[in-house]
Each structure stands twice: as structure tokens, then as C-alpha cells.
Design a protein around this motif. Sequence first.
Motif, mmCIF file in Angstrom:
data_model
loop_
_atom_site.group_PDB
_atom_site.id
_atom_site.type_symbol
_atom_site.label_atom_id
_atom_site.label_comp_id
_atom_site.label_asym_id
_atom_site.label_seq_id
_atom_site.Cartn_x
_atom_site.Cartn_y
_atom_site.Cartn_z
ATOM 1 N N PHE A 191 -18.067 16.710 70.276
ATOM 2 C CA PHE A 191 -19.170 16.839 71.225
ATOM 3 C C PHE A 191 -19.941 18.097 70.849
ATOM 4 O O PHE A 191 -19.335 19.166 70.692
ATOM 5 N N GLU A 249 -25.966 17.168 76.357
ATOM 6 C CA GLU A 249 -27.230 17.704 76.867
ATOM 7 C C GLU A 249 -27.316 19.217 76.732
ATOM 8 O O GLU A 249 -28.389 19.797 76.897
ATOM 9 N N SER A 250 -26.191 19.857 76.459
ATOM 10 C CA SER A 250 -26.191 21.314 76.306
ATOM 11 C C SER A 250 -24.858 21.722 75.708
ATOM 12 O O SER A 250 -23.896 20.940 75.695
ATOM 13 N N VAL A 265 -23.022 23.846 77.103
ATOM 14 C CA VAL A 265 -22.151 23.932 78.278
ATOM 15 C C VAL A 265 -21.479 22.584 78.517
ATOM 16 O O VAL A 265 -20.265 22.493 78.712
ATOM 17 N N ALA A 266 -22.273 21.529 78.501
ATOM 18 C CA ALA A 266 -21.713 20.189 78.693
ATOM 19 C C ALA A 266 -20.758 19.853 77.560
ATOM 20 O O ALA A 266 -19.671 19.312 77.789
ATOM 21 N N ASN A 314 -17.360 21.302 77.906
ATOM 22 C CA ASN A 314 -16.618 20.696 79.012
ATOM 23 C C ASN A 314 -16.203 19.254 78.689
ATOM 24 O O ASN A 314 -15.194 18.776 79.220
ATOM 25 N N MET A 315 -16.952 18.591 77.840
ATOM 26 C CA MET A 315 -16.493 17.296 77.320
ATOM 27 C C MET A 315 -15.235 17.524 76.481
ATOM 28 O O MET A 315 -14.276 16.745 76.544
ATOM 29 N N TYR A 336 -13.121 19.908 76.944
ATOM 30 C CA TYR A 336 -12.054 20.162 77.925
ATOM 31 C C TYR A 336 -11.452 18.845 78.412
ATOM 32 O O TYR A 336 -10.219 18.697 78.499
ATOM 33 N N GLU A 390 -17.706 29.994 78.963
ATOM 34 C CA GLU A 390 -17.110 29.562 80.230
ATOM 35 C C GLU A 390 -16.039 28.502 79.967
ATOM 36 O O GLU A 390 -14.891 28.627 80.404
ATOM 37 N N TYR A 415 -11.750 28.396 80.389
ATOM 38 C CA TYR A 415 -11.005 27.370 81.141
ATOM 39 C C TYR A 415 -9.994 26.652 80.239
ATOM 40 O O TYR A 415 -8.881 26.340 80.652
ATOM 41 N N ALA A 470 -19.394 16.208 82.876
ATOM 42 C CA ALA A 470 -19.197 16.413 81.436
ATOM 43 C C ALA A 470 -17.725 16.224 81.086
ATOM 44 O O ALA A 470 -17.385 15.578 80.088
ATOM 45 N N VAL A 471 -16.840 16.768 81.917
ATOM 46 C CA VAL A 471 -15.399 16.591 81.691
ATOM 47 C C VAL A 471 -15.057 15.103 81.746
ATOM 48 O O VAL A 471 -14.331 14.580 80.888
ATOM 49 N N GLY A 487 -16.032 13.394 78.593
ATOM 50 C CA GLY A 487 -15.060 13.638 77.521
ATOM 51 C C GLY A 487 -13.843 12.742 77.654
ATOM 52 O O GLY A 487 -13.343 12.191 76.669
ATOM 53 N N GLU A 526 -25.529 18.300 84.283
ATOM 54 C CA GLU A 526 -24.397 17.430 83.919
ATOM 55 C C GLU A 526 -24.469 16.111 84.700
ATOM 56 O O GLU A 526 -24.188 15.048 84.161
ATOM 57 N N HIS A 536 -27.516 13.935 83.345
ATOM 58 C CA HIS A 536 -27.334 13.392 81.988
ATOM 59 C C HIS A 536 -26.173 12.411 81.898
ATOM 60 O O HIS A 536 -26.241 11.447 81.127
#
Lengths: 355, 253, 71
Positions: free
Chosen positions: A26, A57-58, A60-61, A64-65, A67, A90, A94, B82-83, B86, B112, B115
Motif C-alpha cells: 500500500f 489516498e494518502s 496516512v491511509a 494504516n492499511m 496495520y 503515527e 501504532y 484504511a485499516v 488493508g 479515509e 476514499h
Amino acid sequence: MKELRLMKGNEALEEAAIRAGVDAYFGYPITPQSEIIEYLMAEDTEKRTGMVVLQAESEVAAINMIYGAAGCGKKALTSSSGPGISLKQEGLSYIAGAELPCVVVNIVRGGPGLGTIQPSQSDYLQSVKGGGHGDYKLIVLAPATVQETVDYVKLAFELAFKYRNPVMILSDGIIGQMMEKVELFEQMPRSTKEYEWATTGKKPGKDHVIVTSLQLKPEEQEEVNLRLQAKYREVEKNEVMYEAYNIDDAEYLFVSFGSCARITQKAMEMAREKGYKVGQIRPQTLYPYPAEIINKLADQVKGVFTVEMNDGQMVEDVRLAVNGKVPVEHYGRFGGMIPSPDEILNAFEQKFIGG
Amino acid sequence: MAENLIKPENLVYEKSKSMTERELHYCPGCGHGTAHRMLAEAIDDLDIQGETIGIAPVGCSVLAYYYFDVDMLEAAHGRAPAVATGIKRVLPEKYVFTYQGDGDLAAIGTAETIHACNRGENILIVFINNGIYGMTGGQMAPTTLENMKSTTSPRGRDIKTMGNPLKISELVAELPGTYYATRHSVHTPANARKTKRAFKKALEYQKENKGTCLVEVVSNCPSNWKMTPAESNKWMEENMFPFYPLGDIKTPK
Amino acid sequence: MAKKGDVVIQIEKCKGCELCIASCPQNVLAMSDKVNAKGFRYAVKVNSDCTGCANCAVVCPDAVITVYREK
């Protein structure tokens, strides 16, 4: 079958990721590393190995994907450069707090701010000291060649799963953009292993799995911190990697990592030609840091000289390792400027020999 | 008379199997518990407890992972979609839901949310909208109504300086990836049962890979609205429902 | 005539929000005079008119009510 190819660093990295059986990538485009996702998309990895590739999209996203995928016990990879890596901090905190494995590539560019797209090593401190909030560490690998880039992708996932910790490959645009001969390892199958810590659906007769970095009670949070610290001590004991050149008779020690170490090595050879007995340490792991060998060599040499493409970041770790035994000096170019062997040699002579 | 009815063959309603035994930490009368229960019952009814992975947000429901007896992850503030992406991308055959409050979903996590919906991720987004930040002690939320008081809008939300309450469900319903968007409440038995039906529908759509489903639950916050639970439900009916009307926002064509 | 029902209330988990009371069409439930270990007054049965409709259990945020009904 092993395969020899002439490849650009960033593309070799991704070919290695596909061959290492990575499950998901990602990411978000940013120069100088956009070839990474472009290469993966062009390779149609979903067909080739089943590897998922998604442009988020960023940053940040994207992290977290990572994660989410890492929480399911999958091999998850992301890449970016300075400004994007800042956005990922961030998520990295986590991931480290929840003790999940993942690999993050930083093709460093000069900063601060938007900075420059030219190569730099100015994210050293951010990488080796954790980067985000809280007491945690990333394992940081610093390749100096395209071949090491390839090998470290495989190693990074091994370490990430061994310690359930994020691993960073800290590279730059020099290695990312240059073409070198590279030996590729054979395609590895994607893992089907199930981990008891992974959220893949509650198993009959087992407790449900919770992935979290939250502890409301201070004594429980301290327990987590102590467990993380114990893990980092293990990492420091087991995983230090460096290359040493001409150290046996060295009277001066150069320390330099990544792309810059290649130039420093040339400066070391020129220094030898001029009669200075110079050796060099090239840390391959920046965390854990090869402090022990540097401390040992500090008993033998008259001075230690670090060369970095930044304003003196790794030199802090070198000073800690040398612990005041001999003078430690730094020479750096930054903002995307690359030092030449001549100017490194001049700087060394000025600082240590007397100009 | 006085025949003892309390025996297993007469059991008609009990706590969902997809809920743990743990006592919920929510304030008395808070809708979170009922919303949890309705989602857990939908999971029970579809017999997908072992196939479901949930994501807790940051906010009052940050500890939701203690209550749902399914595998759960705790996400950073706003990042649950987003999590979920994934997870769903690497385990497409599992059922994935996020459970998020208004601050989490409609402020810090707006990108998030939008999108994930726009990509049509095959996930269920559960959105609890009570117009306030509960966990941090009653600050203004993106969904706080005009003139509604909070600790950061002590004289009421002033639209001119603080912006408008955000109807995020209507907003994401516009996106082609959103398959089903609906708004419910859990403050009466009839409403709670409707909410459960919406959760079931959304999970069934997920099985068919139809796209993103968002179920909004307009809820109360007795503690931070500074009302009794009964008063808060009445206030919700009189003030929240006119602005956030219950019912389907987008249904499959 | 409606079937007979009954409820079991886990009083120690009850937080005294009273939502069950408002939802009961038979006015079976009321608040106790006593408090539980958490200091909350809790729901109690005050008559035997329960029909086992389960409304109280459906709106209970804390899942403290179990419902039975004659077959």
C-alpha cells in the motif's frame, strides 16, 4: 534459479518484494520513489503471485492499511520519501505498539519541509530513534548497493516477523535511481502460515484475538514498554551488521553509511595513497547500531571521522560509541548535495592532520 | 398460576453469542451498548462470528474490542476504514466492519471514510452519531447541531464561525462505491430491531461484494448532553432526527 | 389471551438507565429502592403481567435482561 540482471535500485527492490512473497503493498506516489508502485502495477502482481497492490489516498491511509494487513499476519510493505514518511509516523508508532511486523522503505530526499527531491541522509535520526510518539524503535537497514537493496528486502521481512516489529529500509535516490548488476533470489511462495496473534477470524474454542496498542492502566503500559525494551536488547545483541575496511592497522577511522559510504570508501583509498592509515566502518544496520566495534576501534585510532549527507546525525551515535576516547569529527553535505572524495579527504586533513 | 417459566425451553431472548461477558464501560443509557448488541446479533443470525473481523476507533468505543467476541483491531483515530481496507484486501472472504463515532469518522477520518466508500471497499462502516465528543468530555463534533452547546461551543454552535454540522452519510451516499447507506437509532425496541436488520442486510451485501455499506446510528450522550437517558432520547427525537432523518439514504437499485 | 412471559435481570450489571421501564407495554418493570454494588438502582419486576415480548431486553444497552415465554 538465481538470476543476474541489470536493474535500477527502486525496481530491483520491488522485484525482490514480489519474489520474497510479499502479500500486500500500500503506498502513495512521491518522488524519488514512485517507480516502486509503478513497477508493481506494471508487473500485475495480483496475477503473478497474488500480491495485493493498492494506491492509497494518502501516506496516512497507506500505513494504516499496512496495520490492517499486518494485523492479519500478512507480509505488508509500503514505501515513501521524507515528507510521506513523516505522515506515516503515527501508523508506525501504532504498529510498533501493537507489535506487528511490516517493512517500510524510505528513499530519503533532502529536507526539512518539502525540501528537495535530491538524495539525502537527513532522515537518519527520525529513523533510528523511533520517529513517532512513544518509546519504540524501528529496525533500520541501510543498503549501499542495488544488490544489498534486494537482499535487505528479504532480510527485513525475516526480522519483522522474528521480532514482530516494523523494519525500515533507509535508502536514497542515488541507490534508488542507479543501475547495477544484481543477483535476484528465486521466487518464494507466499506464506500461508497462521499466527496466534493475528486477526483472521475467531477460532472455535479459542479466545478472540485483539490487536491494540492501548493500555489504560499504567502498570500494564509499563509492562508493554518493558517487553518492547527487552525485545530491543535482543535485537541489539543479535542483529548488528556492518562492513569493515582496512581496520587492522587503522590510525584513523571513517564511519559512513548507505550511498555516502561508497564515496567515503574512495576517500579512504585516496587517504591511504597519501600515507594516512585510514580504516572504515560502514554500518549496515543503523538500529541496532554497530557501537561495539566502533568503541573497540576507538582504543586503537587517533580520531573518528563521520561522513554523512546531512548536518551530522549519525555522528551522535558515533560519539556515544566512542564515549570520549578520541576526537570525533563530522563532515556533511546536505540539501541534495553529494560530497566528492576530494572534499572528504580535504575535510579529513583539515580536521585531523592539520591543514 | 405462578408456574416457573424460567427454563431453557422457554428462552426467547438472551445476550448475543458474539458479545463477550465483559461489562460495558459506557455511561448508563448510552446507545453504544444497544448498537453493539444489534450488530452482534446480526453476526449471530448470519452465523459468521468466526469469519468476522472488527475495527474499534478512538473515542468512547475505543474499547469495543473487549465486547465483540470476534477478532478485533484497535485503529488510530479516524483510520479505521484504511485499516479495514488493508484487512479486506488480504482476507477478501472475511466479513470486516468498522465501528466509529462522529469525531473519528466525520472529522479526523473524513478522507479515509470518503476514499474507502469511493473505492467501494467491501466493508461495513458503523457510524454512531451523537453530535458530540464523548470520550474527551463533550467537545463540539462535526455533527454537532446549530446552536447545540458543547464545551467548545459553550454558547451553542455558531455556524458563521464554527461551520455547519456535517451530513456525512448523505455525502458518501453520493459516491458510486457506496452501495447502501441508511440511518437508524436504537432508542426504542422497534428502532433497535430495524438497526439490526440494516446490519444484517449490509453484511449480506458484503458477502456478495456489492461495495461499501454505511449504517448510521443516531444516538444519545446523556452524560455530555447533561440529561437523563430518557430525556436524552426525547431530545434526540426532537432535535437530532429533524436534521438527521431516519431511513434509507441510498438503497440498491 | 397473550402468552405468559418472565424476565431475569442481572442486577449487578444494571446501570439503572430506566430504558427498559419505558419500553415495557405491560408496566412490569420499575426501579428498585436498593442499589447494586456499583451504586446504581436497578430494574425489578413489580407484577406478573410479562408477556415475554423482549422489548426491555432489546433496548437494554448492557444486555442484563434474559427473556422467557411459555411455549
